[in-house]
Design a protein around this motif. Structure first.
Motif, PDB file in Angstrom:
ATOM      1  N   GLY A 270      46.796  15.670  20.670  1.00 57.20           N
ATOM      2  CA  GLY A 270      46.986  15.156  19.254  1.00 57.20           C
ATOM      3  C   GLY A 270      48.651  15.213  19.164  1.00 57.20           C
ATOM      4  N   TYR A 271      49.304  16.346  19.578  1.00 56.89           N
ATOM      5  CA  TYR A 271      50.674  16.611  19.603  1.00 56.89           C
ATOM      6  C   TYR A 271      51.377  15.575  20.357  1.00 56.89           C
ATOM      7  CZ  TYR A 271      54.811  19.204  17.426  1.00 56.89           C
ATOM      8  OH  TYR A 271      55.665  19.296  16.919  1.00 56.89           O
ATOM      9  N   PHE A 272      51.060  15.388  21.686  1.00 57.97           N
ATOM     10  CA  PHE A 272      51.822  14.499  22.461  1.00 57.97           C
ATOM     11  C   PHE A 272      51.431  13.044  21.841  1.00 57.97           C
ATOM     12  CE2 PHE A 272      51.709  17.319  26.113  1.00 57.97           C
ATOM     13  CZ  PHE A 272      53.202  17.089  26.532  1.00 57.97           C
ATOM     14  N   ASP A 283      63.415   4.195  22.640  1.00 56.20           N
ATOM     15  CA  ASP A 283      62.939   3.850  23.615  1.00 56.20           C
ATOM     16  C   ASP A 283      62.947   4.880  24.916  1.00 56.20           C
ATOM     17  OD1 ASP A 283      61.717   1.513  22.454  1.00 56.20           O
ATOM     18  OD2 ASP A 283      63.022   0.128  23.305  1.00 56.20           O
ATOM     19  N   THR A 284      64.216   5.201  25.155  1.00 52.22           N
ATOM     20  CA  THR A 284      64.826   6.107  26.105  1.00 52.22           C
ATOM     21  C   THR A 284      64.058   7.423  25.977  1.00 52.22           C
ATOM     22  OG1 THR A 284      66.995   5.025  26.451  1.00 52.22           O
ATOM     23  CG2 THR A 284      66.282   7.191  27.066  1.00 52.22           C
ATOM     24  N   GLU A 285      64.014   7.932  24.521  1.00 52.96           N
ATOM     25  CA  GLU A 285      63.326   8.910  24.222  1.00 52.96           C
ATOM     26  C   GLU A 285      61.849   9.135  24.715  1.00 52.96           C
ATOM     27  OE1 GLU A 285      66.223  11.390  20.947  1.00 52.96           O
ATOM     28  OE2 GLU A 285      64.878   9.863  20.427  1.00 52.96           O
ATOM     29  N   ARG A 286      61.400   8.128  24.243  1.00 57.54           N
ATOM     30  CA  ARG A 286      59.847   7.794  24.742  1.00 57.54           C
ATOM     31  C   ARG A 286      59.560   7.709  26.024  1.00 57.54           C
ATOM     32  NH1 ARG A 286      59.472   4.215  21.348  1.00 57.54           N
ATOM     33  NH2 ARG A 286      58.161   5.275  19.558  1.00 57.54           N
ATOM     34  N   SER A 287      60.462   7.247  27.000  1.00 58.54           N
ATOM     35  CA  SER A 287      60.228   7.101  28.331  1.00 58.54           C
ATOM     36  C   SER A 287      60.241   8.551  28.934  1.00 58.54           C
ATOM     37  CB  SER A 287      61.283   6.204  28.809  1.00 58.54           C
ATOM     38  OG  SER A 287      61.147   6.494  30.461  1.00 58.54           O
ATOM     39  N   ARG A 288      61.392   9.409  28.388  1.00 62.63           N
ATOM     40  CA  ARG A 288      61.475  10.828  28.908  1.00 62.63           C
ATOM     41  C   ARG A 288      60.222  11.419  28.459  1.00 62.63           C
ATOM     42  NH1 ARG A 288      67.736  11.310  27.004  1.00 62.63           N
ATOM     43  NH2 ARG A 288      68.579  10.103  28.940  1.00 62.63           N
ATOM     44  N   MET A 289      59.574  11.090  27.211  1.00 63.78           N
ATOM     45  CA  MET A 289      58.453  12.036  27.073  1.00 63.78           C
ATOM     46  C   MET A 289      57.212  11.590  27.827  1.00 63.78           C
ATOM     47  SD  MET A 289      58.778  14.334  24.593  1.00 63.78           S
ATOM     48  CE  MET A 289      56.953  14.401  24.432  1.00 63.78           C
ATOM     49  N   VAL A 293      55.093  14.421  29.852  1.00 62.23           N
ATOM     50  CA  VAL A 293      53.518  14.652  30.047  1.00 62.23           C
ATOM     51  C   VAL A 293      53.212  15.024  31.458  1.00 62.23           C
ATOM     52  CG1 VAL A 293      51.299  13.245  30.105  1.00 62.23           C
ATOM     53  CG2 VAL A 293      52.873  12.869  28.229  1.00 62.23           C
ATOM     54  N   TRP A 294      53.518  14.256  32.640  1.00 65.33           N
ATOM     55  CA  TRP A 294      53.437  14.766  33.947  1.00 65.33           C
ATOM     56  C   TRP A 294      53.624  16.093  34.228  1.00 65.33           C
ATOM     57  CZ3 TRP A 294      49.785  12.249  36.740  1.00 65.33           C
ATOM     58  CH2 TRP A 294      49.737  11.104  36.287  1.00 65.33           C
ATOM     59  N   LEU A 295      54.898  16.416  33.696  1.00 63.46           N
ATOM     60  CA  LEU A 295      55.482  17.761  33.813  1.00 63.46           C
ATOM     61  C   LEU A 295      54.629  18.611  33.455  1.00 63.46           C
ATOM     62  CD1 LEU A 295      59.477  17.289  33.525  1.00 63.46           C
ATOM     63  CD2 LEU A 295      58.084  17.303  35.689  1.00 63.46           C
ATOM     64  N   PHE A 296      54.267  18.458  31.993  1.00 66.55           N
ATOM     65  CA  PHE A 296      53.332  19.056  31.476  1.00 66.55           C
ATOM     66  C   PHE A 296      52.155  19.450  31.948  1.00 66.55           C
ATOM     67  CE2 PHE A 296      49.944  20.301  28.419  1.00 66.55           C
ATOM     68  CZ  PHE A 296      50.464  21.139  27.253  1.00 66.55           C
ATOM     69  N   LEU A 439      53.483  25.466  24.938  1.00 67.95           N
ATOM     70  CA  LEU A 439      51.903  24.839  25.026  1.00 67.95           C
ATOM     71  C   LEU A 439      51.302  24.731  26.276  1.00 67.95           C
ATOM     72  CD1 LEU A 439      49.707  24.440  22.937  1.00 67.95           C
ATOM     73  CD2 LEU A 439      50.574  22.057  22.642  1.00 67.95           C
ATOM     74  N   ALA A 440      52.149  24.291  27.232  1.00 73.95           N
ATOM     75  CA  ALA A 440      51.680  24.014  28.794  1.00 73.95           C
ATOM     76  C   ALA A 440      50.836  25.367  29.221  1.00 73.95           C
ATOM     77  CB  ALA A 440      52.634  23.698  29.524  1.00 73.95           C
TER      78      ALA A 440
END
Length: 493
Positions: A270-272, A283-289, A293-296, A439-440
């Motif tokens: 839910g948080y992601f 858009d740049t911040e969204r791409s970094r997020m 997700v993968w790093l998480f 949270l990871a």
């Protein structure tokens, strides 16, 4: 080009701490004492839960104790999310660290009371306090550096060394007191350590400048009242759920553990989703997020294995390791000090390595190295378990070697992950993103606690080999996709 000017919230750098801002020393020592209390209690928790009533323990089965341990760790890190929110929207990171330290100390003092209920009550307070302290002290470390400074990873590695200095000392003290004298006396020693941490933080506050002094995105007026009302309603609902479970006769350790595990995973998803659909981030911040997700996922998989050191490996040390030295049987929990002392030795070396390599090795590749090494440690653990088949006691050097491999993996992933989180975070979610990083660990520990139940029913060599091989394969997969993840990071290395 990286600016040499102070970052926002960074105090003037007149005096330094190993070439870093002086404020890092205050945060280093605060975290050292907090980790003393945390790892000191953690080193004896599972041993206390599984000790027989005649040994003044709770007499739990290994599988249940492992699940409790994993869930407790998960809750400690899950509460980093609301802790980050409180800092961002209400009182700022600095006050969160102070109040968190006070609540943690109270929790350990409660655990020192020699009754059965005190352990679970104390753990609840520690969970709440750590949620306030843990994400926000790391955010304050990030405030001391420019966002893309090559010194950033080195600074976090030094900070990480403070974490592990406390982690090294704690089991030696609490382990001896808990296993050789009285379990609750060991818990009391952890309380004293956190008290020292709070005192040091208050006295060193003058070094912090305005770092963490104000909320990043404060709630005001009606919005603040609305948020506090919702928080109050959430607390009431939680109390009612607990009461309903108790009335129905379902308020058992296993029920609570299972519910909290499911809640941890659902909250993460839910948080992601909330951050990714937020129209206020660029858009740049969204791409970094999306990269995050993968790093998480990689980090959660790492902690699923790594944090079994205090549960499955701790029980293995108590039952299968030859701990007799010169006529003295040393506490099993003393082996929990091996990991942090190796990190103390290795952290400066890795800090120098990342500084020398600069941006030539990307963050996803560092994560992949951590996963592969973590998996290899469990493969070696499978060999140790095979050597112990039949009840033979094996050398403690098996666990020392396992911890050494894990430490190399941890130093490739954990401090780098802290730094990457502060760099990839959307401005709006600065402190909350640090909570998301922790949270990871929560997800890894929650699932890991359930996985660790299998250690009681599966043959130990099969258990360790299965999950070790899975981690190695995941790490190799991370290497294959490192370039795509780096592209999503949009200029952040």
């Amino acid at each position: 080009m990286t600016s040499d000017a102070p970052a926002a919230g960074r105090p003037p750098a007149e005096r330094t701490f190993f070439g870093h801002p002086r404020a890092l020393a205050t945060l280093f020592l605060t975290e050292m004492w907090e980790r003393f209390s945390f790892y000191g209690m953690r080193a004896i928790l599972v041993l206390y839960l599984t000790a027989t009533v005649a040994e003044d323990g709770l007499g739990m089965r290994d599988s249940t104790a492992n699940a409790v341990y994993g869930t407790y760790n998960a809750m400690v890190y899950l509460m980093a999310l609301p802790g980050g929110w409180v800092a961002d929207r209400l009182i700022g990171a600095r006050r969160c660290v102070l109040w968190g330290g006070i609540v943690i100390a109270c929790g350990h003092y409660v655990m020192a009371v020699p009754t059965t209920w005190s352990v679970f009550a104390g753990m609840t307070l520690i969970v709440l306090g750590t949620g306030l302290l843990k994400p926000n002290i790391s955010t304050m470390v990030g405030d001391l550096y420019d966002r893309d400074s090559p010194r950033r990873d080195a600074g976090f590695s030094l900070f990480y060394m403070g974490i592990n200095l406390g982690g090294f000392i704690a089991p030696l003290i609490t382990g001896f007191l808990g296993e050789k004298v009285n379990w609750h006396l060991g818990f009391g020693a952890a309380a004293i350590g956190m008290t020292f941490g709070v005192i040091q933080y208050v006295l060193g506050g003058r070094n912090l400048g305005d770092a963490g002094e104000r909320p990043a995105d404060p709630l005001l007026g009606a919005d603040r009242r609305r948020a506090l009302t919702r928080a109050g309603v959430a607390v009431v609902v939680a109390v009612l759920v607990v009461a309903a479970l108790a009335v129905a006769g379902l308020f058992t350790v296993n029920t609570v553990v299972n519910l909290l595990t499911v809640a941890t995973v659902l909250i993460t998803v839910g948080y992601f989703a909330r951050i990714l659909v937020d129209r206020e981030i660029s858009d740049t911040e969204r791409s970094r997020m999306k990269a995050y997700v993968w790093l998480f996922v990689f980090a959660a998989s790492f902690w699923l294995i790594y944090d079994q050191a205090g549960s499955v490996l701790n029980i293995f040390a108590a039952n299968n390791i030859d701990r007799h030295v010169f006529g003295f049987t040393f506490p099993a929990s003393w082996l929990q000090s091996v990991n942090p002392i190796l990190i103390i030795i290795g952290a400066p070396l890795f800090a120098l390595l990342w500084l020398r390599l600069g941006h030539r090795v990307s963050t996803p590749v560092k994560f992949a190295v951590g996963l592969v090494l973590n998996g290899l440690s469990f493969v070696l653990m499978a060999a140790a378990a095979q050597a112990a088949v039949g009840g033979d006691l094996v050398s403690p050097w098996w666990l020392v070697a396992v911890f050494a491999i894990q430490v190399a993996g941890e130093l490739s992933l954990s401090p780098v992950g802290l730094s990457a989180t502060t760099r990839l975070a959307p401005v709006k979610y600065a402190s909350q993103m640090m909570g998301l990083w922790f949270l990871a660990t929560a997800v890894g520990d929650a699932i890991g606690g359930q996985v660790a139940r299998l250690a009681e029913s599966w043959p130990e060599p099969v258990y360790f080999l299965t999950f070790g091989a899975a981690s190695v394969l995941l790490g190799l997969g991370a290497v294959m996709f490192a370039r795509q993840i780096r592209h999503l990071m949009a200029g952040i290395h």
